[in-house]
Design an enzyme around this catalytic site. Structure first.
Site, mmCIF file in Angstrom:
data_model
loop_
_atom_site.group_PDB
_atom_site.id
_atom_site.type_symbol
_atom_site.label_atom_id
_atom_site.label_comp_id
_atom_site.label_asym_id
_atom_site.label_seq_id
_atom_site.Cartn_x
_atom_site.Cartn_y
_atom_site.Cartn_z
ATOM 1 N N ASP A 69 0.835 -1.199 0.000
ATOM 2 C CA ASP A 69 0.000 0.000 0.000
ATOM 3 C C ASP A 69 0.871 1.251 0.000
ATOM 4 O OD1 ASP A 69 0.952 -0.352 2.575
ATOM 5 O OD2 ASP A 69 -1.011 -0.435 3.533
ATOM 6 N N ASN A 137 -7.921 -0.311 14.076
ATOM 7 C CA ASN A 137 -9.340 -0.480 13.722
ATOM 8 C C ASN A 137 -9.583 -1.789 12.975
ATOM 9 O OD1 ASN A 137 -8.099 0.085 11.302
ATOM 10 N ND2 ASN A 137 -9.547 1.673 10.660
ATOM 11 N N HIS A 139 -7.894 -2.745 10.248
ATOM 12 C CA HIS A 139 -7.631 -2.696 8.806
ATOM 13 C C HIS A 139 -6.430 -3.564 8.442
ATOM 14 C CE1 HIS A 139 -4.790 1.111 8.739
ATOM 15 N NE2 HIS A 139 -4.121 0.034 9.039
ATOM 16 N N GLU A 144 -9.972 -0.576 4.779
ATOM 17 C CA GLU A 144 -10.587 -0.069 6.009
ATOM 18 C C GLU A 144 -11.898 -0.803 6.287
ATOM 19 O OE1 GLU A 144 -8.838 1.790 7.774
ATOM 20 O OE2 GLU A 144 -8.106 3.595 6.802
HETATM 21 C C1 F6R Z 1 1.314 -0.685 6.275
HETATM 22 C C2 F6R Z 1 -0.005 -1.285 6.391
HETATM 23 C C3 F6R Z 1 -0.871 -1.049 7.560
HETATM 24 C C4 F6R Z 1 -0.182 -1.413 8.868
HETATM 25 C C5 F6R Z 1 -1.114 -1.222 10.048
HETATM 26 C C6 F6R Z 1 -0.395 -1.443 11.364
HETATM 27 O O1 F6R Z 1 1.887 -1.038 5.016
HETATM 28 O O2 F6R Z 1 -0.398 -1.975 5.517
HETATM 29 O O3 F6R Z 1 -2.047 -1.811 7.420
HETATM 30 O O4 F6R Z 1 0.241 -2.749 8.812
HETATM 31 O O5 F6R Z 1 -1.648 0.063 10.045
HETATM 32 O O6 F6R Z 1 0.587 -0.467 11.543
HETATM 33 P P1 F6R Z 1 1.657 -0.600 12.717
HETATM 34 O O7 F6R Z 1 2.400 -1.854 12.414
HETATM 35 O O8 F6R Z 1 2.524 0.615 12.594
HETATM 36 O O9 F6R Z 1 0.893 -0.689 13.973
#
Ligand code: F6R
Length: 240
Positions: A69, A137, A139, A144
């Site tokens: 992403d 959340n 995701h 989302e």
């Molecule tokens: C990043 C991504 C996001 C993160 C998620 C958790 O490429 O795809 O879905 O994996 O937001 O983020 P952290 O690991 O920083 O808590």
């Protein structure tokens, strides 16, 4: 508890366990195609993979990497962008040749064309392996909760939670309002999927996984035969 949920003592243990599973996949097929999440969660896993490569037990440089992403409007020169994180934490230290890395260009003038380019890359190179973090959340990537995305790669509005939490990557500055992401449908095509959720902030997401709830993106792989969830005690909380 479902067999594909591993409870680990802490973040470090979850990271080492995830790295061992990733290493297994690379040993079976060093030329595999994979997507690796940015964010904070998998960084220790990536460090361990790089350590194993330095020790000569795995070879990471023959695989193909497709970015999961990106924040719209940001490129690799912005330290908090997904590509900058992956360059710094994995691609550069692991010595991955540039031509084996494909990622959505967040700076593109033509988002739709760039989205189609990523779909074509995924069509030509189906995923073997996905290493994923989880949003507070629930995701996955930028899938989302509540969005139903079509195709393999999508442009998405980011939730308020993702925007708020995301300021941690940008020294407290506001995040972009939109992102681009591989969809859950694309990720489900991977043969092996690791989902890592650690720490108290991931308790709600982990609780949904442990309860086998449907609906949240993080739960999308509960019935996938190649998926493994790695939760630590803090995330699993009282449910463990
Ligand atoms: C990043 C991504 C996001 C993160 C998620 C958790 O490429 O795809 O879905 O994996 O937001 O983020 P952290 O690991 O920083 O808590």
């Amino acid at each position: 508890m479902k067999q594909n949920i591993l409870l680990c003592k802490n973040h470090q243990q979850a990271s080492l366990q995830a790295a061992a599973l990733v290493a297994e996949a690379f040993t079976q097929n060093p030329t595999l195609t994979c997507t690796l999440a940015a964010g904070d969660t998998p960084l220790a896993c990536y460090q361990e993979l790089i350590r194993r490569q330095q020790a000569g037990s795995i070879q990471l440089q023959k695989a193909r990497y497709i970015g999961l992403d990106e924040w719209l409007g940001l490129g690799p020169a912005t330290p908090g962008s997904c590509l900058a994180t992956m360059n710094r934490a994995f691609y550069q230290p692991a010595g991955i040749p540039q031509e084996q890395i494909a990622a959505f260009n967040g700076l593109t003038q033509d988002k739709e064309q760039e989205r189609l380019r990523m779909e074509e890359i995924l069509r030509q190179h189906p995923l073997d392996l996905a290493v994923l973090g989880v949003g507070v959340n629930g995701h996955i990537g930028f899938n989302e909760p509540g969005l139903s995305l079509t195709g393999d790669f999508a442009l998405v509005p980011l939730s308020e939670t993702t925007q708020q939490v995301g300021t941690k990557y940008f020294d407290g500055e506001a995040t972009p309002l939109q992102g681009a992401t591989m969809t859950l449908a694309a990720l489900k095509k991977a043969r092996r999927i690791l989902i890592i959720a650690t720490g108290k902030s991931k308790q709600a997401a982990a609780a949904a996984v442990l309860a086998g709830e449907e609906g949240l993106p993080v739960c999308a792989f509960l019935n996938h035969p190649g998926a493994t969830y790695l939760l630590d005690e803090e995330a699993a909380g009282a449910q463990a």
